[in-house]
Design an enzyme around this catalytic site. Sequence first.
Site, short mmCIF file in Angstrom:
data_model
loop_
_atom_site.label_atom_id
_atom_site.label_comp_id
_atom_site.label_asym_id
_atom_site.label_seq_id
_atom_site.Cartn_x
_atom_site.Cartn_y
_atom_site.Cartn_z
N THR A 97 -8.78 6.74 2.72
CA THR A 97 -9.29 7.80 3.59
C THR A 97 -8.17 8.64 4.18
O THR A 97 -8.29 9.87 4.28
CB THR A 97 -10.13 7.18 4.73
N SER A 136 -16.71 12.41 -0.37
CA SER A 136 -16.29 11.23 0.38
C SER A 136 -15.01 10.74 -0.26
O SER A 136 -14.78 10.96 -1.45
CB SER A 136 -17.37 10.16 0.32
N THR A 137 -14.20 10.06 0.52
CA THR A 137 -13.03 9.40 -0.07
C THR A 137 -13.46 8.49 -1.22
O THR A 137 -12.76 8.35 -2.22
CB THR A 137 -12.29 8.57 0.99
N ASN A 138 -14.66 7.93 -1.09
CA ASN A 138 -15.11 6.92 -2.04
C ASN A 138 -15.47 7.48 -3.41
O ASN A 138 -15.62 6.71 -4.36
CB ASN A 138 -16.32 6.17 -1.46
N THR A 183 13.52 -19.33 -35.96
CA THR A 183 12.34 -19.76 -35.21
C THR A 183 12.81 -20.74 -34.14
O THR A 183 13.60 -21.65 -34.44
CB THR A 183 11.30 -20.44 -36.11
N SER A 314 31.91 -4.97 -16.53
CA SER A 314 32.43 -5.94 -15.58
C SER A 314 33.47 -5.30 -14.68
O SER A 314 34.22 -4.42 -15.11
CB SER A 314 33.05 -7.13 -16.32
N LYS A 320 34.64 -5.44 -21.38
CA LYS A 320 33.30 -6.01 -21.53
C LYS A 320 32.26 -4.90 -21.43
O LYS A 320 32.28 -4.07 -20.53
CB LYS A 320 33.05 -7.05 -20.44
#
Length: 439
Positions: A97, A136-138, A183, A314, A320
């Site tokens: 609302t 309505s907000t709804n 796997t 790093s 790195k």
Amino acid sequence: MRMEKDSIGEKSLGDSVVYGIQTARAKENFNLNYKNTDQSLIAAIVQIKKAAAHTYQTLGIGKPGVYEAIEQCCDLILAGGYEDAFITSALQGGAGTSTNMNVNEVLANLALVKLGHQYGEYQYVHPLDDVNRGQSTNDVYPTALRIAAIEKLRVLSDKCSQLQQTFQQKENAFDHIQKLGRTELMDALPITLGQEFGAYAQAISRDRWRLYKVEERLRQVNLGGTAVGAGNNADRKYRFGILEILRGYTGMGLSPAEYPMDITQNNDVFVEVSGLMKSLAVNLMKISNDIRLMSSGPKGGFGEITLKALQMGSTIMPGKVNPVIPEMVMQVAMKVIANDSAITMAASHGEFELNAFMPLIADSLLESLQLLIDAVESFRTKCVEHILPDEERCRQLLEASYAFATAYTVEYGYDLISEAMKESNGDPLKLKEILEELE
């Protein structure tokens, strides 16, 4: 300063403040030091207000010039103006609302100035009686969320399509490169690097299609259903007229819900959309982690592919470089999965004719959509497009493995090949000799 009044009391506002008393109260009540309502949701609400104003203008309803002024002010906001006037917290009580009132008040005050009046002179243009007329907000808020979500879904679907195509390009480029399949992180059977990327393309293709198709469920709206979906306080001509106009504004095939009370009460469609985004997040996390592992090293890991160096990795170890884009994508995926949990809980806590937790649903849904749009684009352009294979490393790992031994089980049986592998004591060359003797 100007004084505004409502049923609770009075409040003074600065003369230049575009919003009104209800927005000011919301700012005080929901002072969370959190982000404001998503601008895409605000824009969708403004589109609805513009469509309503145009409808009333066409029907000749209301005071002369008022709805024309409101419509013009909607265009100002949609063009990017007055963003700082929309100050309600993304998380708020009242099912949205406060956000709806924020839009109503800003439009009313802008229209007042356009008509030669001052902010707050609501006897000429009223935030509720005029801007929010028949609404309505709804019904406004969930309709706006559907519009905002569809806009972002279309972009996300396109981004997934582009990522799928990039994986397919890598599939073709890497199809000749033999490598070791795995796997449970253990040596398995020979595959090609192209097959691996082809599988990624298939997974993203499913995500793209699912996200594209779910728009159909979002197109049904309860606009005109007002507070509980029964259509109270909304003129019948307005209910039919506004949707036709809104379809033109949005370019979306919006349609009236067959049962507006259902759309007002239930938010399972947003759970569905969130669930599909979670599926995409799961695939992105899996693929990103695979890429991290395949690019690990450069000397102590798998090292089967290399990623583009984007930044130093790093503050203590010179040279790195980290797989920062896959790591970012994985964190986005985790956030999307967390948002899905929030949406699920919020949607399940609607009682009777309304869900009070729509703001959490809206914030989480739109955040996930935007995060995925940005992450998929970055993943494609800053990582996947630049992946290069190390063919020699792929060959070395494959030749150093037992992957070829499985091919002999058809002829000699599982147990005999297991004994041969044990006898070779981890030496692939010795295993080959033993297997050749069997022949």
